[in-house]
Design a protein around this motif. Structure first.
Motif, mmCIF file in Angstrom:
data_model
loop_
_atom_site.group_PDB
_atom_site.id
_atom_site.type_symbol
_atom_site.label_atom_id
_atom_site.label_comp_id
_atom_site.label_asym_id
_atom_site.label_seq_id
_atom_site.Cartn_x
_atom_site.Cartn_y
_atom_site.Cartn_z
ATOM 1 N N GLN A 30 25.938 -18.889 -71.887
ATOM 2 C CA GLN A 30 26.836 -18.290 -72.279
ATOM 3 C C GLN A 30 28.057 -18.949 -73.721
ATOM 4 O O GLN A 30 29.085 -18.193 -73.699
ATOM 5 N N LYS A 31 27.232 -19.851 -74.490
ATOM 6 C CA LYS A 31 27.596 -20.783 -75.408
ATOM 7 C C LYS A 31 28.488 -19.126 -76.509
ATOM 8 O O LYS A 31 30.048 -19.171 -77.314
ATOM 9 N N CYS A 32 27.365 -18.730 -76.477
ATOM 10 C CA CYS A 32 27.417 -17.239 -77.602
ATOM 11 C C CYS A 32 29.033 -16.454 -76.732
ATOM 12 O O CYS A 32 29.656 -15.970 -77.753
ATOM 13 N N ALA A 33 28.275 -16.347 -76.051
ATOM 14 C CA ALA A 33 29.748 -15.401 -75.389
ATOM 15 C C ALA A 33 31.687 -16.180 -75.367
ATOM 16 O O ALA A 33 31.860 -15.125 -75.652
ATOM 17 N N SER A 34 31.527 -16.787 -74.870
ATOM 18 C CA SER A 34 32.302 -18.381 -75.557
ATOM 19 C C SER A 34 33.076 -17.738 -76.922
ATOM 20 O O SER A 34 34.265 -18.173 -77.285
ATOM 21 N N GLY A 35 32.065 -18.015 -77.982
ATOM 22 C CA GLY A 35 32.892 -17.651 -79.715
ATOM 23 C C GLY A 35 32.848 -16.504 -79.811
ATOM 24 O O GLY A 35 33.631 -16.524 -81.054
ATOM 25 N N CYS A 36 32.315 -15.507 -78.895
ATOM 26 C CA CYS A 36 32.329 -14.177 -79.626
ATOM 27 C C CYS A 36 33.716 -13.467 -80.137
ATOM 28 O O CYS A 36 34.324 -13.118 -78.994
ATOM 29 N N ILE A 37 33.830 -13.517 -81.001
ATOM 30 C CA ILE A 37 35.691 -12.553 -81.409
ATOM 31 C C ILE A 37 35.371 -10.950 -80.635
ATOM 32 O O ILE A 37 36.782 -10.726 -80.573
ATOM 33 N N ALA A 38 34.362 -10.288 -80.591
ATOM 34 C CA ALA A 38 34.715 -8.974 -79.686
ATOM 35 C C ALA A 38 34.091 -8.710 -78.559
ATOM 36 O O ALA A 38 34.621 -7.904 -78.097
ATOM 37 N N THR A 39 34.019 -10.159 -77.332
ATOM 38 C CA THR A 39 34.634 -9.541 -76.162
ATOM 39 C C THR A 39 35.210 -9.077 -75.627
ATOM 40 O O THR A 39 34.966 -8.318 -74.246
ATOM 41 N N GLU A 40 36.589 -9.163 -76.108
ATOM 42 C CA GLU A 40 37.773 -8.682 -75.738
ATOM 43 C C GLU A 40 37.322 -7.016 -75.483
ATOM 44 O O GLU A 40 38.031 -5.708 -74.766
ATOM 45 N N TYR A 41 36.445 -6.611 -76.594
ATOM 46 C CA TYR A 41 36.315 -4.892 -76.721
ATOM 47 C C TYR A 41 35.150 -4.011 -76.090
ATOM 48 O O TYR A 41 34.812 -3.225 -76.371
ATOM 49 N N ALA A 42 34.299 -5.316 -75.864
ATOM 50 C CA ALA A 42 33.024 -5.357 -75.366
ATOM 51 C C ALA A 42 32.647 -4.968 -74.032
ATOM 52 O O ALA A 42 33.137 -5.511 -73.181
#
Length: 181
Positions: A30-42
């Motif tokens: 989940q390192k990718c998810a912790s840095g993703c700027i789009a997770t709030e909208y995805a």
């Protein structure tokens, strides 16, 4: 990945081949998810998309907003301990969704198409023409007209596009890239 049946395995292999990424190496850190700027909208995190691809959940992946909301900032790939460039995977998933007419976020895809067509026509993007075509095709003509007018008034939206000199080279680039997709 021998536990996948034929169709699921075909989807996994197609995405792996198109993206040229070792998707099977994702172990859900989940390192990718912790840095993703789009997770709030995805609707799904990047690691969840990879897991669904691993399990061959084609319809679920192609019907997600996440593949369209990804901005390809490559933060996820930079954080991945296994070197998976998830932006490349997302691009491959978009291509498959387009090919199979399963584009969930139609305005994102429309914007991308209009942007590329503007670059193809002028050698660079002409924002005024691009936005006029986008607004017309999306049916959202007036929502941000005030911002557009302010940009025009400040000289940020030129009336005529600037053209490049090496139009032939540009055509070759577009021909080469569209031949591979």
């Amino acid at each position: 990945m021998s536990f996948l049946n034929g169709d699921k395995r075909n989807f996994f292999n197609a995405v792996r081949e198109m993206s040229r990424q070792p998707i099977e190496l994702c172990y859900q850190c989940q390192k990718c998810a912790s840095g993703c700027i789009a997770t709030e909208y995805a609707d799904y995190y990047p690691n969840e998309i990879l897991r669904m691809v691993q399990f061959g959940q084609k319809d679920r992946v192609l019907n997600s907003s996440s593949i369209w909301i990804c901005s390809s900032c490559e933060t996820c790939g930079a954080r991945c301990p296994n070197g998976i460039n998830i932006a490349e995977v997302m691009d491959a998933l978009k291509e498959i969704a387009i090919r199979e007419n399963k584009v969930k976020e139609k305005n994102i895809h429309l914007f991308h198409s209009v942007f590329l067509n503007s670059a193809r026509a002028h050698g660079r993007v002409h924002e005024g023409t691009m936005m006029a075509i986008y607004k017309f095709k999306s049916g959202d003509l007036m929502s941000d007209m005030d911002i557009g007018w302010e940009m025009f008034r400040k000289g940020k939206l030129p009336i005529l596009p600037h053209r490049i000199k090496a139009k032939g080279q540009l055509r070759k680039i577009f021909d080469k890239t569209t031949a591979h997709s």
